[in-house]
Scaffold this motif. Sequence first.
Motif, PDB file in Angstrom:
ATOM      1  N   PHE A 101       0.832  -1.203   0.000  1.00 55.13           N
ATOM      2  CA  PHE A 101       0.000   0.000   0.000  1.00 55.13           C
ATOM      3  C   PHE A 101       0.867   1.254   0.000  1.00 55.13           C
ATOM      4  O   PHE A 101       1.848   1.337   0.752  1.00 55.13           O
ATOM      5  N   GLN A 102       0.460   2.227  -0.810  1.00 57.40           N
ATOM      6  CA  GLN A 102       1.131   3.527  -0.743  1.00 57.40           C
ATOM      7  C   GLN A 102       0.713   4.264   0.520  1.00 57.40           C
ATOM      8  O   GLN A 102       1.542   4.883   1.184  1.00 57.40           O
ATOM      9  N   SER A 103      -0.563   4.205   0.824  1.00 55.54           N
ATOM     10  CA  SER A 103      -1.070   4.813   2.057  1.00 55.54           C
ATOM     11  C   SER A 103      -2.424   4.223   2.384  1.00 55.54           C
ATOM     12  O   SER A 103      -3.169   3.799   1.498  1.00 55.54           O
ATOM     13  N   THR A 104      -2.749   4.168   3.680  1.00 55.26           N
ATOM     14  CA  THR A 104      -4.066   3.764   4.158  1.00 55.26           C
ATOM     15  C   THR A 104      -4.447   4.708   5.292  1.00 55.26           C
ATOM     16  O   THR A 104      -3.650   5.550   5.707  1.00 55.26           O
ATOM     17  N   THR A 105      -5.655   4.569   5.784  1.00 56.95           N
ATOM     18  CA  THR A 105      -6.051   5.405   6.928  1.00 56.95           C
ATOM     19  C   THR A 105      -5.184   5.096   8.142  1.00 56.95           C
ATOM     20  O   THR A 105      -4.947   5.960   8.980  1.00 56.95           O
ATOM     21  N   ARG A 180      -3.379   2.131  -5.091  1.00 61.00           N
ATOM     22  CA  ARG A 180      -2.851   1.735  -3.786  1.00 61.00           C
ATOM     23  C   ARG A 180      -2.930   2.858  -2.750  1.00 61.00           C
ATOM     24  O   ARG A 180      -2.554   2.655  -1.602  1.00 61.00           O
ATOM     25  N   ASP A 181      -3.358   4.047  -3.163  1.00 59.27           N
ATOM     26  CA  ASP A 181      -3.520   5.165  -2.235  1.00 59.27           C
ATOM     27  C   ASP A 181      -4.970   5.219  -1.774  1.00 59.27           C
ATOM     28  O   ASP A 181      -5.892   5.224  -2.594  1.00 59.27           O
ATOM     29  N   TRP A 182      -5.205   5.273  -0.460  1.00 60.91           N
ATOM     30  CA  TRP A 182      -6.568   5.121   0.048  1.00 60.91           C
ATOM     31  C   TRP A 182      -7.487   6.259  -0.362  1.00 60.91           C
ATOM     32  O   TRP A 182      -8.667   6.046  -0.621  1.00 60.91           O
ATOM     33  N   ARG A 183      -6.967   7.485  -0.452  1.00 61.53           N
ATOM     34  CA  ARG A 183      -7.827   8.614  -0.857  1.00 61.53           C
ATOM     35  C   ARG A 183      -8.253   8.489  -2.318  1.00 61.53           C
ATOM     36  O   ARG A 183      -9.417   8.714  -2.666  1.00 61.53           O
ATOM     37  N   LYS A 184      -7.317   8.127  -3.167  1.00 64.11           N
ATOM     38  CA  LYS A 184      -7.649   7.964  -4.582  1.00 64.11           C
ATOM     39  C   LYS A 184      -8.599   6.795  -4.786  1.00 64.11           C
ATOM     40  O   LYS A 184      -9.497   6.853  -5.625  1.00 64.11           O
ATOM     41  N   LEU A 185      -8.404   5.731  -4.017  1.00 62.93           N
ATOM     42  CA  LEU A 185      -9.306   4.585  -4.108  1.00 62.93           C
ATOM     43  C   LEU A 185     -10.709   4.967  -3.669  1.00 62.93           C
ATOM     44  O   LEU A 185     -11.696   4.610  -4.327  1.00 62.93           O
ATOM     45  N   GLN A 186     -10.814   5.703  -2.572  1.00 62.45           N
ATOM     46  CA  GLN A 186     -12.131   6.124  -2.086  1.00 62.45           C
ATOM     47  C   GLN A 186     -12.825   7.023  -3.102  1.00 62.45           C
ATOM     48  O   GLN A 186     -14.036   6.920  -3.321  1.00 62.45           O
ATOM     49  N   LEU A 187     -12.053   7.883  -3.751  1.00 60.04           N
ATOM     50  CA  LEU A 187     -12.620   8.757  -4.782  1.00 60.04           C
ATOM     51  C   LEU A 187     -13.078   7.938  -5.982  1.00 60.04           C
ATOM     52  O   LEU A 187     -14.156   8.191  -6.545  1.00 60.04           O
ATOM     53  N   ALA A 188     -12.283   6.938  -6.363  1.00 65.17           N
ATOM     54  CA  ALA A 188     -12.610   6.132  -7.540  1.00 65.17           C
ATOM     55  C   ALA A 188     -13.905   5.341  -7.354  1.00 65.17           C
ATOM     56  O   ALA A 188     -14.671   5.166  -8.305  1.00 65.17           O
TER      57      ALA A 188
END
Length: 484
Positions: A101-105, A180-188
């Motif tokens: 993961f690049q980042s998660t919460t 792999r970035d949580w913010r981008k995933l949530q947006l997607a």
Amino acid sequence: MNFDQILAAIGGFGKYQKILYIWICLPQILLAFHMMASVFTGATPPHHCQEGSSSGIRNQTFIPGSVTGNASLLDVSCFFLENQTERVPCVQGWVYSQEVFQSTTVTEWDLVCTKAGFNSLGSSIYMFGLLVGSVVFGAMADRYGTEWTCTKRRMLAGIITDYTFGLGYMLLAGVAYLIRDWRKLQLAISAPGFLLIFYIWVLPQSARWLLASDRREEAVALLRKAALVNGRVLPPAFQVEKWEMLGGAKRNHSVLDLVQTPQMRKRSVILFYIWFVNVLVYYGLSLGVSRLGTNLYLTQFVFGLVEIPARTLVLFVLPLSRRLSQSGFLAVGGLACLLMLTIPADHPNILTGLAMVGKFGITASFAVIYVYTAEIFPTVVRQTGIGVSSMFARMGGVLAPMINMLHNHSPATPLILFGVSPLLGAMLALALPETADRPLPDTLEDAENWDDSLASIKGNIQLCENFDPTANSTEKQDLKQLAN
């Protein structure tokens, strides 16, 4: 004519209903995205204390965040050794592996060690939001809903809708693998939801509700449109009494009617518990997939894939017996969870296989309970019973992340709870009446005297067929089978 007879006249599951059905199924994919997103957005990567890197221990091994059952491993990730002897808390934060993961919460707000509970709390808050939403929007759906499917096809339609949820389950694994970035995933996964605003103009109101609300002209216009698309003709003159649209009820009914009489009370309590257990174990297994020790993305995909054969099997066994199907699938889910307790942690593939068997059983049980509940509750309190059952289900969803959190302190506790509770539900399900191939109760009296008060529905079906002069032979046979 009652509304079901009108539907038969215009085509109970024709082209018009199938088009609506496609539109209704699409949001299920997005729903699966949001329900399971925390598996990736809230994942805990391997990590160690920031101080460890600055104290000369630069080659310190990352501690897997998904395998924290061992207390010594948990200590290593929450403390570092100063001068090789003294344990010092990680006051300057943690270093997280970015291999997966690049980042998660978790990495953004350091939700590990003493703050690890906030991660599970976030999932519980989300589930609580579903509870509130089911109460608020469920009532709106009853009023403005789009129930256009004939009675015979509703079971099939309801189960197939869940196939698209499984599709979303699998697609999420692919989307999360690419992002792999949580913010981008949530947006997607959230942005496509804004496109559903056009449903306001695409989906029609419920003709049933319009007729019940004395808005006959609007209802007739919609029914004629449906008949035209289905290649049918709406009978030139028909009368629908308002009380028929409300199930023929002569008095108001409330939640208390679910527990006032002995048989209804027993059946209601059992159904509420089974709904609670289904959601508890379903999301307990689904949200705990990261602890299995296998490839997270592949496991997530297979967990979604296993829903397809589970729901397909239900289509074959449900006509044989609702009660035995419900009990059997609950037992499969519970036993698989208990068997996981006997497998060492260094055999992740076997653990994952058993978890998938448990997921298979509880998914199939979930599909059965929707149909079974609607058939057990009599017509006059059916929507009320389903609504209350849904509330108990959401309570299970709220508790599932909290129970998973106990794994950090006692790895066996979640599996014991996820194993014993379905087995109890399997035994309780045997006390419910069999509803397969039986006329359903309309009143509370019918429910109390299930074997004595169930009237034949052949007359109604004959009337339904009389108002359907253009029906083909297949549909006529379907209507006759419904009377048998």
